[in-house]
Enzyme design. Structure first.
Site, mmCIF file in Angstrom:
data_model
loop_
_atom_site.group_PDB
_atom_site.id
_atom_site.type_symbol
_atom_site.label_atom_id
_atom_site.label_comp_id
_atom_site.label_asym_id
_atom_site.label_seq_id
_atom_site.Cartn_x
_atom_site.Cartn_y
_atom_site.Cartn_z
ATOM 1 N N HIS A 137 31.050 21.093 44.871
ATOM 2 C CA HIS A 137 30.920 19.573 44.475
ATOM 3 C C HIS A 137 31.042 19.696 42.846
ATOM 4 C CE1 HIS A 137 30.502 18.269 48.429
ATOM 5 N NE2 HIS A 137 31.219 17.188 48.007
ATOM 6 N N CYS A 186 42.854 12.558 50.525
ATOM 7 C CA CYS A 186 41.763 12.521 49.601
ATOM 8 C C CYS A 186 40.960 13.876 49.243
ATOM 9 C CB CYS A 186 40.832 11.299 49.623
ATOM 10 S SG CYS A 186 39.612 11.488 51.160
ATOM 11 N N ARG A 231 33.526 5.204 50.927
ATOM 12 C CA ARG A 231 33.013 6.075 51.884
ATOM 13 C C ARG A 231 31.560 5.987 52.277
ATOM 14 N NH1 ARG A 231 33.896 12.367 51.510
ATOM 15 N NH2 ARG A 231 32.069 12.334 50.199
ATOM 16 N N ASN A 252 39.327 19.028 52.103
ATOM 17 C CA ASN A 252 38.580 20.228 51.668
ATOM 18 C C ASN A 252 37.893 20.624 53.032
ATOM 19 O OD1 ASN A 252 39.262 19.398 49.221
ATOM 20 N ND2 ASN A 252 37.548 18.066 48.845
ATOM 21 N N ASP A 253 37.209 19.800 53.712
ATOM 22 C CA ASP A 253 36.415 20.048 54.893
ATOM 23 C C ASP A 253 37.220 20.531 56.115
ATOM 24 O OD1 ASP A 253 33.718 19.845 54.465
ATOM 25 O OD2 ASP A 253 33.971 17.802 53.991
ATOM 26 N N ARG A 290 32.679 8.562 46.769
ATOM 27 C CA ARG A 290 31.693 9.431 47.153
ATOM 28 C C ARG A 290 30.497 8.580 47.019
ATOM 29 N NH1 ARG A 290 35.639 13.712 45.722
ATOM 30 N NH2 ARG A 290 35.755 15.112 47.417
ATOM 31 N N GLU A 293 38.916 15.026 58.919
ATOM 32 C CA GLU A 293 38.430 16.324 58.345
ATOM 33 C C GLU A 293 37.815 17.356 59.319
ATOM 34 O OE1 GLU A 293 35.750 15.465 55.043
ATOM 35 O OE2 GLU A 293 34.551 13.850 56.441
ATOM 36 N N ARG A 318 33.320 26.274 52.177
ATOM 37 C CA ARG A 318 33.748 25.767 51.134
ATOM 38 C C ARG A 318 33.113 26.115 49.832
ATOM 39 N NH1 ARG A 318 33.879 19.174 51.457
ATOM 40 N NH2 ARG A 318 33.999 19.400 49.259
HETATM 41 C C1 PEP Z 1 37.118 16.332 52.006
HETATM 42 O O1 PEP Z 1 36.361 17.087 52.652
HETATM 43 O O2 PEP Z 1 38.278 16.609 51.676
HETATM 44 C C2 PEP Z 1 36.551 14.990 50.950
HETATM 45 C C3 PEP Z 1 37.614 14.403 50.481
HETATM 46 O O3 PEP Z 1 35.259 15.036 51.205
HETATM 47 P P1 PEP Z 1 34.175 15.850 50.520
HETATM 48 O O4 PEP Z 1 34.874 16.705 49.446
HETATM 49 O O5 PEP Z 1 33.042 14.885 49.574
HETATM 50 O O6 PEP Z 1 33.589 16.354 51.349
HETATM 51 MG MG MG Z 2 34.847 15.978 53.366
#
Ligand code: PEP
Ligand code: MG
Length: 532
Positions: A183, A490, A323, A442-443, A288, A421, A453
């Site tokens: 993050h 996203c 979200r 990402n997830d 977020r 995700e 991650r």
């Molecule tokens: C993701 O998981 O791609 C996402 C956009 O959410 P975050 O990165 O906040 O988990």
């Molecule tokens: Mg995510």
């Protein structure tokens, strides 16, 4: 000692920077939250007192106009209405810096949505005093706060430490560990702070000056004169490319063949809004909210309404997808998330936590339904695994809207969408009922590749370009087309020009990314040829 050649790590936020090296001790990098509410309270009050003392000194030389402004700031710092909410959040377990940031930003949101010019004009004062107190908090302990423009070197860095740093004069981050999908890396990309991770222990000793190449993922400690000349040439060339991309950033994104692509932005920190022109995007694809209420539980309903309404007002009629809280995993919230899980990424996270703790979720849904009166707000649910979770969230949203309406409080039921995700959701997406879908790559990547991650050692495996991830993305895009619902993406790959062609070929026509990535992504879209 001969000059060190480049250290190679992983690129985490693009850009080039040179600056003095400031090594953060572990405690400093992670801001020494003592975990003890009494200690954190004491630190915050001391930082506020120190800020008041600074302002008193400044007032002596500020002249009449300047003194008036500074006196206003002192009055704000002395006002219980600002410190009380921060102290309450500390009592619930938050760190002093996170609590202060949250309290001031809520106040800023209230001022900005007040509709009165007087209050709107005061937000810059609030930002200023927020940062002054954060600076003192960061400087507590044995190290002074890093000067603006410094290259921060550490084992790892927390989002709160990043947010407490002044990046207005440039600077960069070079970390021994961490990962590009952490993050803090996301924050660095959105604030345009060059960042390299995974440099190993070599970065932690020696060196007083460094060149950081966040695009290549390299750091040069104590660069020789020739390397500095080369740095200046490359930076001038990069700035020229950026200027060219910026010149077209307000134009709609279209591929070489004329296919329009929606480009939206991700917001992780409301402080970003003041620096972004809404005309660069087609809306906000992801807010977020765990960052909005950083580190210390949820603020009450009225404050959330103000924060969400502020984003809707900023977007000037463009859609805003907010979200619901995605706490848990690597984003713990003291007092709310479950402690001691053996694998938090596979634990009580996102919607799982919201359904397990329906109280805060209900307040958030009410606040979102109230803010939706002001514009095209949409709600998105994170970490959905089975259709029953979407159904339960939908029922709670219906109840929230009904309660508000019965009480005569203006509210609207926003569209309810889901993040895709979790592989189980992506693979069986036709079973879900949602008004729209947004792929969290990402997830999705970490769960498909079984590579965390935030773990540098497996960062090569956590590759969103893995064919298995791309195949799932294409299947979700196709399912959305079949169902006639919008599908966006996203995750971070949306703002990486290297992935743009693959995402468009997978059928996506909407991408949401860090604001700093918009110009280069639009350029990549313009260059993309989807064939006949
Ligand atoms: C993701 O998981 O791609 C996402 C956009 O959410 P975050 O990165 O906040 O988990
Ligand atoms: Mg995510």
């Amino acid at each position: 000692m001969p000059p060190r050649s480049d250290l190679a790590g992983r690129p985490a936020a693009p850009g080039l920077a040179i600056g003095p090296v400031v090594r953060l001790a572990k405690s400093m990098a992670a801001r020494r939250s003592s975990g003890d509410p009494m200690q954190e309270t004491e630190d915050l009050l001391a930082a506020i007192e120190a800020a008041i003392a600074d302002l008193a000194t400044l007032t002596e030389t500020a002249g009449e106009d300047g003194a008036g402004i500074l006196e206003f700031q002192v009055a704000m710092l002395e006002d219980e209405a600002l410190r009380e909410p921060a102290l309450a959040v500390i009592a619930a377990g938050a760190a002093a810096d996170a609590a202060w940031r949250q309290a001031v930003e809520i106040q800023i949101a209230e001022y900005e949505t007040a509709g009165e010019e007087y209050f709107q004009a005061r937000t810059a004062d609030l930002t200023d005093l927020r940062d002054r107190v954060l600076g003192h908090l960061a400087g507590m302990g044995d190290e002074a706060p890093p000067p603006s423009g410094a290259v921060l070197v550490a084992e790892d860095l927390t989002p709160s430490r990043f947010l407490a740093t002044d990046w207005t004069g440039g600077g960069a981050i070079a970390l021994a560990a961490s990962s590009p999908t952490s993050h803090v890396a996301m924050l660095a990309r959105s604030r345009r702070v060059p960042m390299v991770v995974g440099l190993g222990a070599a970065i932690l000793d020696g060196g007083t000056e460094a060149i950081v190449d966040g695009s290549a993922g390299t750091v040069w400690l104590d660069p020789p004169a020739a390397a500095k000349d080369e740095f200046r040439r490359r930076r001038a060339a990069m700035e020229a490319v950026e200027r060219a991309a910026e010149a077209t950033v307000r134009q709609p994104a279209v591929t070489r063949g004329g296919v329009p692509i929606a480009v939206l932005i991700n917001l992780a920190d409301p402080a970003e809004l003041g620096r972004i022109d809404p005309a660069i995007c087609d809306g906000v694809g992801l807010v977020r909210t765990e960052f909005l209420f950083h580190g210390g539980g949820l603020p009450d309903e009225a404050r959330q309404v103000a924060a969400y309404s502020r984003i809707v007002a900023w977007a000037q009629g463009r859609p805003v997808t907010i979200r619901t809280l995605d706490a848990g995993g690597d984003k713990p919230i003291p007092g709310l998330t479950v402690d001691g899980e053996s694998n938090p990424f596979l634990g009580t996270r996102g919607i799982r936590l919201s359904l397990a703790r329906p109280g805060p979720f209900r307040i958030q849904l009410r606040a979102l339904a109230r803010a939706a009166v002001h514009g095209p707000l949409k709600i998105m649910i994170p970490m959905v695994t089975v259709p029953a979770e979407m159904a339960a969230a939908g029922r709670m949203l219906d109840d929230a809207v009904a309660e508000l309406t019965a009480a005569g409080i203006p509210a609207r039921r926003p569209p309810l969408g889901m993040m895709v995700e979790v592989p189980a959701a992506a693979l069986a997406i036709d079973r879900f009922v949602a008004d729209f879908l947004s792929i969290g790559s990402n997830d999705l990547t970490q769960y498909v590749t079984a590579a965390a991650r935030d773990t540098g050692a497996v960062a090569d495996l956590a590759d969103p370009g893995n064919p298995a991830v791309l195949r799932l993305i294409a299947e979700v895009a196709a399912a959305g087309a079949r169902q006639g619902i919008e599908v966006s993406l996203c995750g971070d790959m949306a703002g990486d020009p290297a992935f743009v062609p693959a995402l468009l070929r997978a059928g996506l026509r909407s991408l949401s990314m860090a604001p700093a990535a918009v110009a280069r992504t639009k350029a990549a879209i313009a260059a993309a040829d989807l064939g006949a």
